[in-house]
Write a protein that holds these residues in place. Structure first.
Motif, PDB file in Angstrom:
ATOM      1  N   GLY A 102       5.548 -18.396  -9.155  1.00 51.32           N
ATOM      2  CA  GLY A 102       5.613 -18.834  -7.812  1.00 51.32           C
ATOM      3  C   GLY A 102       5.122 -18.509  -7.011  1.00 51.32           C
ATOM      4  N   LEU A 103       5.030 -17.767  -5.692  1.00 50.98           N
ATOM      5  CA  LEU A 103       4.163 -17.417  -4.746  1.00 50.98           C
ATOM      6  C   LEU A 103       3.850 -15.461  -4.172  1.00 50.98           C
ATOM      7  CD1 LEU A 103       5.471 -19.673  -2.108  1.00 50.98           C
ATOM      8  CD2 LEU A 103       4.147 -20.007  -3.822  1.00 50.98           C
ATOM      9  N   THR A 104       2.626 -15.094  -4.562  1.00 46.93           N
ATOM     10  CA  THR A 104       2.504 -13.768  -4.450  1.00 46.93           C
ATOM     11  C   THR A 104       1.455 -13.828  -3.301  1.00 46.93           C
ATOM     12  OG1 THR A 104       2.180 -14.530  -7.216  1.00 46.93           O
ATOM     13  CG2 THR A 104       0.819 -11.971  -6.247  1.00 46.93           C
ATOM     14  N   ALA A 105       1.821 -12.119  -3.000  1.00 44.42           N
ATOM     15  CA  ALA A 105       1.151 -11.577  -1.380  1.00 44.42           C
ATOM     16  C   ALA A 105       1.010 -10.293  -2.113  1.00 44.42           C
ATOM     17  CB  ALA A 105       1.843 -11.539  -0.690  1.00 44.42           C
ATOM     18  N   ARG A 106      -0.003 -10.374  -1.715  1.00 44.11           N
ATOM     19  CA  ARG A 106      -0.032  -8.517  -1.767  1.00 44.11           C
ATOM     20  C   ARG A 106       0.085  -7.396  -0.654  1.00 44.11           C
ATOM     21  NH1 ARG A 106      -1.901  -5.450  -6.349  1.00 44.11           N
ATOM     22  NH2 ARG A 106      -2.802  -3.521  -5.464  1.00 44.11           N
ATOM     23  N   THR A 107       0.742  -5.890  -0.708  1.00 43.12           N
ATOM     24  CA  THR A 107       1.661  -5.669   0.158  1.00 43.12           C
ATOM     25  C   THR A 107       1.979  -4.283  -0.010  1.00 43.12           C
ATOM     26  OG1 THR A 107       3.449  -5.318   2.430  1.00 43.12           O
ATOM     27  CG2 THR A 107       4.264  -6.050  -0.025  1.00 43.12           C
ATOM     28  N   THR A 108       2.382  -3.511   1.174  1.00 45.28           N
ATOM     29  CA  THR A 108       2.561  -2.021   0.525  1.00 45.28           C
ATOM     30  C   THR A 108       4.598  -1.827   1.007  1.00 45.28           C
ATOM     31  OG1 THR A 108       1.804  -1.005   2.439  1.00 45.28           O
ATOM     32  CG2 THR A 108      -0.031  -1.092   1.195  1.00 45.28           C
ATOM     33  N   ASN A 109       4.677  -0.837   0.713  1.00 44.71           N
ATOM     34  CA  ASN A 109       6.012  -0.176   1.647  1.00 44.71           C
ATOM     35  C   ASN A 109       5.426   0.423   3.153  1.00 44.71           C
ATOM     36  OD1 ASN A 109       7.693  -1.006  -0.764  1.00 44.71           O
ATOM     37  ND2 ASN A 109       7.278   1.293  -1.643  1.00 44.71           N
ATOM     38  N   ARG A 110       4.886   0.298   3.693  1.00 45.99           N
ATOM     39  CA  ARG A 110       4.247   1.021   4.990  1.00 45.99           C
ATOM     40  C   ARG A 110       4.373  -0.066   5.617  1.00 45.99           C
ATOM     41  NH1 ARG A 110      -0.267   4.728   7.066  1.00 45.99           N
ATOM     42  NH2 ARG A 110       0.628   4.604   9.654  1.00 45.99           N
ATOM     43  N   ASP A 111       3.379  -1.635   4.996  1.00 48.45           N
ATOM     44  CA  ASP A 111       3.368  -2.509   5.509  1.00 48.45           C
ATOM     45  C   ASP A 111       5.003  -3.782   5.587  1.00 48.45           C
ATOM     46  OD1 ASP A 111       0.395  -2.657   6.516  1.00 48.45           O
ATOM     47  OD2 ASP A 111       0.028  -3.783   5.196  1.00 48.45           O
ATOM     48  N   GLU A 112       5.586  -3.208   5.162  1.00 48.32           N
ATOM     49  CA  GLU A 112       6.553  -3.663   5.245  1.00 48.32           C
ATOM     50  C   GLU A 112       7.768  -2.961   5.897  1.00 48.32           C
ATOM     51  OE1 GLU A 112       7.883  -6.874   3.585  1.00 48.32           O
ATOM     52  OE2 GLU A 112       5.242  -6.623   3.057  1.00 48.32           O
ATOM     53  N   SER A 113       7.833  -1.562   6.206  1.00 45.79           N
ATOM     54  CA  SER A 113       8.162  -1.158   7.034  1.00 45.79           C
ATOM     55  C   SER A 113       8.164  -1.719   8.662  1.00 45.79           C
ATOM     56  CB  SER A 113       8.462   0.469   7.793  1.00 45.79           C
ATOM     57  OG  SER A 113       7.478   0.819   7.207  1.00 45.79           O
ATOM     58  N   ASP A 114       7.178  -2.674   9.300  1.00 46.02           N
ATOM     59  CA  ASP A 114       6.665  -3.341  10.404  1.00 46.02           C
ATOM     60  C   ASP A 114       6.543  -3.997  10.308  1.00 46.02           C
ATOM     61  OD1 ASP A 114       4.983  -3.804  12.469  1.00 46.02           O
ATOM     62  OD2 ASP A 114       2.769  -3.300  11.834  1.00 46.02           O
ATOM     63  N   PRO A 115       7.528  -5.056  11.299  1.00 44.70           N
ATOM     64  CA  PRO A 115       8.040  -6.082  11.322  1.00 44.70           C
ATOM     65  C   PRO A 115       6.364  -7.343  11.452  1.00 44.70           C
ATOM     66  CG  PRO A 115       9.508  -4.936  12.573  1.00 44.70           C
ATOM     67  CD  PRO A 115       8.010  -4.073  11.892  1.00 44.70           C
ATOM     68  N   GLU A 116       5.661  -6.595  12.624  1.00 41.91           N
ATOM     69  CA  GLU A 116       4.245  -7.423  12.423  1.00 41.91           C
ATOM     70  C   GLU A 116       3.512  -8.045  11.144  1.00 41.91           C
ATOM     71  OE1 GLU A 116       3.161  -8.616  15.260  1.00 41.91           O
ATOM     72  OE2 GLU A 116       5.539  -8.420  15.930  1.00 41.91           O
ATOM     73  N   ALA A 117       3.598  -6.306  10.219  1.00 38.96           N
ATOM     74  CA  ALA A 117       2.932  -6.724   8.980  1.00 38.96           C
ATOM     75  C   ALA A 117       3.545  -7.285   7.775  1.00 38.96           C
ATOM     76  CB  ALA A 117       2.114  -5.138   8.503  1.00 38.96           C
ATOM     77  N   ALA A 118       5.423  -7.049   7.908  1.00 40.37           N
ATOM     78  CA  ALA A 118       5.496  -7.048   6.624  1.00 40.37           C
ATOM     79  C   ALA A 118       5.092  -9.044   5.748  1.00 40.37           C
ATOM     80  CB  ALA A 118       6.918  -7.318   6.994  1.00 40.37           C
ATOM     81  N   ARG A 119       5.492  -9.148   4.559  1.00 42.58           N
ATOM     82  CA  ARG A 119       4.512 -10.116   3.782  1.00 42.58           C
ATOM     83  C   ARG A 119       5.837 -10.765   3.353  1.00 42.58           C
ATOM     84  NH1 ARG A 119       0.313  -7.180   4.000  1.00 42.58           N
ATOM     85  NH2 ARG A 119      -1.633  -7.579   4.655  1.00 42.58           N
TER      86      ARG A 119
END
Length: 151
Positions: free
Chosen positions: A15-32
């Motif tokens: 499918g589709l893949t992105a790289r992220t962190t739990n910290r980024d996911e808690s920020d609506p501007e950085a969440a992927r």
């Protein structure tokens, strides 16, 4: 919530893949993750992925962990496939399975909160941090599989 222990054979998801962190996911501007699911449905990836097998569930796969829950990881939104390029492998092994049913995305977020609390309360259970995944069998049903080490 008491999870169920299951032993799974390996399988592949594409499918589709992105790289992220739990910290980024808690920020609506950085969440992927939300954006990735939006693309997955908007581009109808579930209909066009080659080598799809007879498994109608949709998957959110967490893999390529940098370290643990605090490091970077890949998230793949996809479907189960026989094989092929651009696949992520779900490792075979033991998984604790946490289930939820209800309105999205609140329900899946609540299940993840229960997972974090479960592992905080059970430090003797160690996560593998190889592949974890969400399996959606309907628009309001999820089974989240967390890979664990069993001795």
């Amino acid at each position: 919530m008491q999870p169920q222990l299951q032993h799974l054979d390996p399988f592949n998801v594409a499918g589709l893949t992105a790289r992220t962190t739990n910290r980024d996911e808690s920020d609506p501007e950085a969440a992927r993750i939300g954006t990735l699911w939006d693309r997955f449905f908007g581009e109808r990836v579930y209909e066009t992925t080659p080598h799809r097998i007879d498994d109608m569930r949709l998957y959110g796969v967490y893999s390529a962990y940098e370290t643990d829950a605090h490091g970077a990881f890949d998230i793949t939104t996809g479907v189960a496939v026989a094989d092929g390029p651009a696949t992520v492998r779900i490792e075979g092994g033991d998984y604790l399975v946490f289930t939820g049913q209800g309105e999205m995305p609140q329900m899946v977020l609540a299940v993840w909160q229960a997972i974090w609390h479960y592992f905080d309360a059970h430090p003797e259970i160690r996560r593998r941090y190889q592949s974890d995944f969400e399996a959606y069998s309907g628009p309001d049903q999820v089974a989240i599989h967390i890979g664990v080490l069993t001795d």
